[in-house]
Each structure stands twice: as C-alpha cells, then as structure tokens.
Design an enzyme around this catalytic site. Structure first.
Site, PDB file in Angstrom:
ATOM      1  N   TYR A  64       0.813  -1.218   0.000  1.00 16.64           N
ATOM      2  CA  TYR A  64       0.000   0.000   0.000  1.00 16.64           C
ATOM      3  C   TYR A  64       0.848   1.270   0.000  1.00 16.64           C
ATOM      4  O   TYR A  64       0.504   2.259  -0.633  1.00 16.64           O
ATOM      5  CB  TYR A  64      -1.030  -0.019   1.144  1.00 16.64           C
ATOM      6  CG  TYR A  64      -2.246  -0.792   0.688  1.00 16.64           C
ATOM      7  CD1 TYR A  64      -3.234  -0.184  -0.072  1.00 16.64           C
ATOM      8  CD2 TYR A  64      -2.344  -2.162   0.919  1.00 16.64           C
ATOM      9  CE1 TYR A  64      -4.311  -0.903  -0.560  1.00 16.64           C
ATOM     10  CE2 TYR A  64      -3.412  -2.902   0.436  1.00 16.64           C
ATOM     11  CZ  TYR A  64      -4.400  -2.265  -0.303  1.00 16.64           C
ATOM     12  OH  TYR A  64      -5.454  -2.972  -0.795  1.00 16.64           O
ATOM     13  N   GLN A  98     -14.917   3.173  -8.250  1.00 16.77           N
ATOM     14  CA  GLN A  98     -14.339   2.027  -7.549  1.00 16.77           C
ATOM     15  C   GLN A  98     -12.880   2.330  -7.218  1.00 16.77           C
ATOM     16  O   GLN A  98     -12.208   1.540  -6.577  1.00 16.77           O
ATOM     17  CB  GLN A  98     -14.382   0.784  -8.444  1.00 16.77           C
ATOM     18  CG  GLN A  98     -15.782   0.383  -8.865  1.00 16.77           C
ATOM     19  CD  GLN A  98     -15.738  -0.610 -10.021  1.00 16.77           C
ATOM     20  OE1 GLN A  98     -15.638  -1.809  -9.837  1.00 16.77           O
ATOM     21  NE2 GLN A  98     -15.800  -0.097 -11.244  1.00 16.77           N
ATOM     22  N   ASP A 101      -7.897   6.291  -5.762  1.00 21.12           N
ATOM     23  CA  ASP A 101      -6.760   7.166  -6.057  1.00 21.12           C
ATOM     24  C   ASP A 101      -6.988   8.668  -5.864  1.00 21.12           C
ATOM     25  O   ASP A 101      -6.057   9.457  -6.027  1.00 21.12           O
ATOM     26  CB  ASP A 101      -6.235   6.903  -7.477  1.00 21.12           C
ATOM     27  CG  ASP A 101      -7.291   7.139  -8.553  1.00 21.12           C
ATOM     28  OD1 ASP A 101      -8.204   7.978  -8.363  1.00 21.12           O
ATOM     29  OD2 ASP A 101      -7.199   6.488  -9.608  1.00 21.12           O
ATOM     30  N   HIS A 116     -14.887   1.966  -2.800  1.00 19.36           N
ATOM     31  CA  HIS A 116     -13.841   1.077  -2.277  1.00 19.36           C
ATOM     32  C   HIS A 116     -12.851   1.796  -1.369  1.00 19.36           C
ATOM     33  O   HIS A 116     -11.747   1.301  -1.145  1.00 19.36           O
ATOM     34  CB  HIS A 116     -13.117   0.377  -3.439  1.00 19.36           C
ATOM     35  CG  HIS A 116     -13.986  -0.610  -4.159  1.00 19.36           C
ATOM     36  ND1 HIS A 116     -13.690  -1.099  -5.418  1.00 19.36           N
ATOM     37  CD2 HIS A 116     -15.143  -1.211  -3.792  1.00 19.36           C
ATOM     38  CE1 HIS A 116     -14.643  -1.954  -5.787  1.00 19.36           C
ATOM     39  NE2 HIS A 116     -15.535  -2.033  -4.826  1.00 19.36           N
ATOM     40  N   CYS A 124      -7.762   3.016  12.376  1.00 18.25           N
ATOM     41  CA  CYS A 124      -7.235   2.125  13.403  1.00 18.25           C
ATOM     42  C   CYS A 124      -7.948   0.778  13.335  1.00 18.25           C
ATOM     43  O   CYS A 124      -9.135   0.707  13.047  1.00 18.25           O
ATOM     44  CB  CYS A 124      -7.436   2.758  14.774  1.00 18.25           C
ATOM     45  SG  CYS A 124      -6.812   1.736  16.116  1.00 18.25           S
ATOM     46  N   CYS A 127      -9.671   1.165  17.487  1.00 18.72           N
ATOM     47  CA  CYS A 127     -10.564   2.258  17.906  1.00 18.72           C
ATOM     48  C   CYS A 127     -11.126   2.998  16.688  1.00 18.72           C
ATOM     49  O   CYS A 127     -10.990   2.560  15.557  1.00 18.72           O
ATOM     50  CB  CYS A 127      -9.848   3.195  18.876  1.00 18.72           C
ATOM     51  SG  CYS A 127      -8.643   4.294  18.112  1.00 18.72           S
ATOM     52  N   CYS A 153      -4.406   4.843  20.472  1.00 13.78           N
ATOM     53  CA  CYS A 153      -4.400   3.629  21.299  1.00 13.78           C
ATOM     54  C   CYS A 153      -3.209   2.714  21.018  1.00 13.78           C
ATOM     55  O   CYS A 153      -3.041   1.701  21.673  1.00 13.78           O
ATOM     56  CB  CYS A 153      -5.710   2.862  21.110  1.00 13.78           C
ATOM     57  SG  CYS A 153      -5.826   2.005  19.533  1.00 13.78           S
TER      58      CYS A 153
HETATM   59  P1  OAD Z   1      -9.811  -3.651 -13.778  1.00 13.05           P
HETATM   60  O1  OAD Z   1      -8.324  -3.643 -13.773  1.00 13.05           O
HETATM   61  O2  OAD Z   1     -10.516  -4.909 -13.479  1.00 13.05           O
HETATM   62  O3  OAD Z   1     -10.319  -3.166 -15.210  1.00 13.05           O
HETATM   63  C1  OAD Z   1      -9.793  -2.035 -15.837  1.00 13.05           C
HETATM   64  C2  OAD Z   1     -10.594  -1.778 -17.102  1.00 13.05           C
HETATM   65  O4  OAD Z   1     -10.111  -0.590 -17.690  1.00 13.05           O
HETATM   66  C3  OAD Z   1     -10.493  -2.883 -18.161  1.00 13.05           C
HETATM   67  O5  OAD Z   1     -11.784  -3.173 -18.659  1.00 13.05           O
HETATM   68  C4  OAD Z   1      -9.614  -2.248 -19.258  1.00 13.05           C
HETATM   69  O6  OAD Z   1      -9.962  -2.693 -20.553  1.00 13.05           O
HETATM   70  C5  OAD Z   1      -9.949  -0.786 -19.082  1.00 13.05           C
HETATM   71  N1  OAD Z   1      -8.902   0.168 -19.510  1.00 13.05           N
HETATM   72  C6  OAD Z   1      -7.563   0.071 -19.415  1.00 13.05           C
HETATM   73  N2  OAD Z   1      -6.947   1.182 -19.838  1.00 13.05           N
HETATM   74  C7  OAD Z   1      -7.930   2.037 -20.224  1.00 13.05           C
HETATM   75  C8  OAD Z   1      -7.951   3.365 -20.750  1.00 13.05           C
HETATM   76  N3  OAD Z   1      -6.839   4.069 -20.953  1.00 13.05           N
HETATM   77  N4  OAD Z   1      -9.167   3.905 -21.020  1.00 13.05           N
HETATM   78  C9  OAD Z   1     -10.309   3.230 -20.815  1.00 13.05           C
HETATM   79  N5  OAD Z   1     -10.348   1.984 -20.328  1.00 13.05           N
HETATM   80  C10 OAD Z   1      -9.180   1.390 -20.022  1.00 13.05           C
HETATM   81  O7  OAD Z   1     -10.269  -2.451 -12.821  1.00 13.05           O
HETATM   82  P2  OAD Z   1     -11.694  -2.228 -12.101  1.00 13.05           P
HETATM   83  O8  OAD Z   1     -12.801  -2.612 -13.007  1.00 13.05           O
HETATM   84  O9  OAD Z   1     -11.667  -0.858 -11.565  1.00 13.05           O
HETATM   85  O10 OAD Z   1     -11.198  -3.560  -5.957  1.00 13.05           O
HETATM   86  O11 OAD Z   1     -11.589  -3.263 -10.925  1.00 13.05           O
HETATM   87  C11 OAD Z   1     -12.605  -3.317  -9.990  1.00 13.05           C
HETATM   88  C12 OAD Z   1     -12.048  -3.582  -8.610  1.00 13.05           C
HETATM   89  O12 OAD Z   1     -11.187  -4.736  -8.613  1.00 13.05           O
HETATM   90  C13 OAD Z   1     -11.133  -2.505  -8.074  1.00 13.05           C
HETATM   91  O13 OAD Z   1     -11.842  -1.437  -7.490  1.00 13.05           O
HETATM   92  C14 OAD Z   1     -10.327  -3.228  -7.058  1.00 13.05           C
HETATM   93  C15 OAD Z   1     -10.004  -4.466  -7.828  1.00 13.05           C
HETATM   94  O14 OAD Z   1      -9.694  -5.584  -7.082  1.00 13.05           O
HETATM   95  C16 OAD Z   1     -10.870  -3.248  -4.715  1.00 13.05           C
HETATM   96  O15 OAD Z   1      -9.834  -2.673  -4.430  1.00 13.05           O
HETATM   97  C17 OAD Z   1     -11.894  -3.649  -3.691  1.00 13.05           C
HETATM   98 ZN    ZN Z   2      -6.660   3.284  17.838  1.00 13.74          ZN
END
Ligand code: OAD
Ligand code: ZN
Length: 250
Positions: A64, A98, A101, A116, A124, A127, A153
């Site tokens: 992270y 989702q 950033d 997300h 924490c 707490c 804490c």
């Molecule tokens: P993904 O990495 O699953 O999908 C990214 C999408 O963006 C794909 O469909 C690509 O084709 C598309 N893509 C890539 N570059 C692009 C560009 N320049 N312009 C337009 N499209 C583009 O990401 P998410 O769908 O956001 O969860 O993933 C969903 C969740 O899965 C995230 O929020 C995260 C991850 O695990 C958590 O952190 C809980």
């Molecule tokens: Zn704490």
C-alpha cells in the site's frame, strides 16, 4: 456513435458516471486486470484481504505504501477533468468510483462516491481513529514509518480501503444504488465490471430504463448491456465527448 452519445448526454436529465481503474490508466496508475494489471503480478489474496493483513501486515503495508507513493505523483487526466466539467455544466449529477486514487476529487468533482475507500485515508484496527494523510499533510512522514500505529491507542493502523471479502461502506453503497435508480443515463468508464456489488450499478440504471454508455479500450463484462460502446482511451474519448456536448449546448 460519438455524436449520438453526445446528443443523449446533452439531453439527459440525471446523468451519472461509474468509473474503474481504466480511467486512471493514462495518469500512470496501474489497473488490476489485463496484461499490465496489478493482479497479474501480485496475488490479491496475499495483499488485499483481512487475512493477509493479520498474517503479514508488513507485506500488506509495503504494497500500500508503494501504491500511495505512485498515486501521490499521479495527476488527473482529461477524463477526470471532463467529468468535473460536465458536473459544473449541470449535466452530470454524481461520479461513483471504484478507484481509491483521489483523482476525481483532485480534478474537481464535487459529488463523489468512493465505493472502495481512499488510499490516502488510514484507520485504526481497534478504535475509531481515522486520518486523511493528504489533508493532514503527513503523507511523507507516514511513509517513513515501518508499521504505522494509532496515535490514540497504539494499535496497528490499516488502509481505509475495501479488501476482498469485506463489505462496502454502507452509506456509500446505498447512495450509489439510489443514484442509479434515479439516473436516466450512465457513463461506464474503464471498468472490467467483474467486481460486485459495485458492478450492479449499471444494471440498476438499465433496469430502470436508463441509457448505458460505455467507454473502454476493450469490451468488458458490462458491454452486453451497453446501448453505446465508445472504444478508446478514457482521456481521449471523454475529451471528445465533452467538446461534442458543448457544441450541442452552445
Ligand atoms: P480492472 O483492472 O478490473 O479493469 C480495468 C478496465 O479498464 C479494463 O476493462 C480495461 O480494458 C480498461 N482500460 C484500461 N486502460 C484504459 C484506458 N486508458 N481507457 C479506458 N479503459 C481502459 O479495474 P476495475 O474494473 O476498476 O477492488 O476493478 C474493480 C475492482 O477490482 C477494483 O476497485 C479493485 C479491484 O480488485 C478493490 O480494491 C476492492
Ligand atoms: Zn486506535
């Protein structure tokens, strides 16, 4: 396709946007799936689950902190700015993201729902302590700590993001569903549409008679319900779409 999308957007009464990692790709933030995706290089179950964190908090924090550093250097791109502008013009009512950033906020989007969490927030594990490292200007200092501890804490702090197997923040999710039921148009930008419950959002809009406009470099799990599919990079497509909408409304 582009002209039709612009016409529909300009005429809409309650448009919203639903975004995923692809909207930030042009800002240099890696996506999760696909050939350069994070989950191709790292196993999510070792880095983004509560179990992984209790097993090896250092490993999870290193991951992270690396992402925090990378994201701290990233700037919004034309797609983030186009959405902020569409909101300012009164067309877009909300952005549901989702992404963790913070780039939508940085671009100026006001009504932002972060499903997300946010990578610059920590909380924490024991707490109620929460901190936004960007707002408190303590990111650099924080990144130097090996295992960040709660100033209240002394327990371990964790990123305020949603991990696999964890529920989404209740208020954000219900607000997102409410917006989706009300929306007459949704822009679905840069998401694979594979992660639930977030991926229900475009389906809710569709079921309630709304129009689904998808922007992606390739087809996704949501493409079958898209009324219009605009293939291309989010920044380029959204830049053009905004210009077209402005021309219609001028
Ligand atoms: P993904 O990495 O699953 O999908 C990214 C999408 O963006 C794909 O469909 C690509 O084709 C598309 N893509 C890539 N570059 C692009 C560009 N320049 N312009 C337009 N499209 C583009 O990401 P998410 O769908 O956001 O969860 O993933 C969903 C969740 O899965 C995230 O929020 C995260 C991850 O695990 C958590 O952190 C809980
Ligand atoms: Zn704490």
């Amino acid at each position: 396709m582009m002209a039709e999308a612009a016409k529909l957007l300009a005429r809409s009464k309650f448009a919203i946007a639903f975004t995923g990692a692809g909207i930030s790709a042009e800002s240099g933030v890696p996506t999760f799936r696909g050939k350069d995706g994070l989950w191709m290089r790292y196993r999510p179950e070792e880095l983004a689950t509560p179990e992984a964190f209790s097993r090896n908090p250092r490993l999870v924090w290193d991951f992270y902190k690396w992402r925090m550093k990378l994201i701290a250097k990233a700037r919004p791109n034309r797609a983030h700015y186009a959405l902020a502008k569409l909101e300012e013009m009164g067309i877009l009512k909300a952005v549901i993201t989702q992404n963790v950033d913070d780039l939508h906020r940085e671009a100026g989007t006001k009504n932002l729902i972060e499903l997300h969490g946010n990578i610059f927030r920590v909380r924490c594990t024991s707490c109620d302590y929460r901190e936004n490292l960007k707002e408190s200007c303590s990111l650099e200092e924080f990144l130097r700590e090996e295992l960040p501890k709660c100033p209240n804490c002394g327990s371990l702090l964790r990123p305020d993001v949603v991990w696999f197997g964890e529920p989404l923040p209740e208020e954000e999710l219900s607000e997102a569903f409410k917006l989706a039921r009300r929306a007459d148009l949704i822009l679905v930008i840069g998401t694979s549409g594979l992660v639930y419950p977030a991926a229900y959002i475009p389906y809710i809009v569709k079921e309630n008679g709304g129009i689904v406009i998808e922007i992606n470099v390739e087809e996704s799990a949501l493409t079958p319900i898209a009324d219009i599919f605009l293939r291309g990079k989010a920044g380029e497509v959204m830049g053009t779409l905004l210009e077209e909408v402005k021309k219609i409304l001028d």
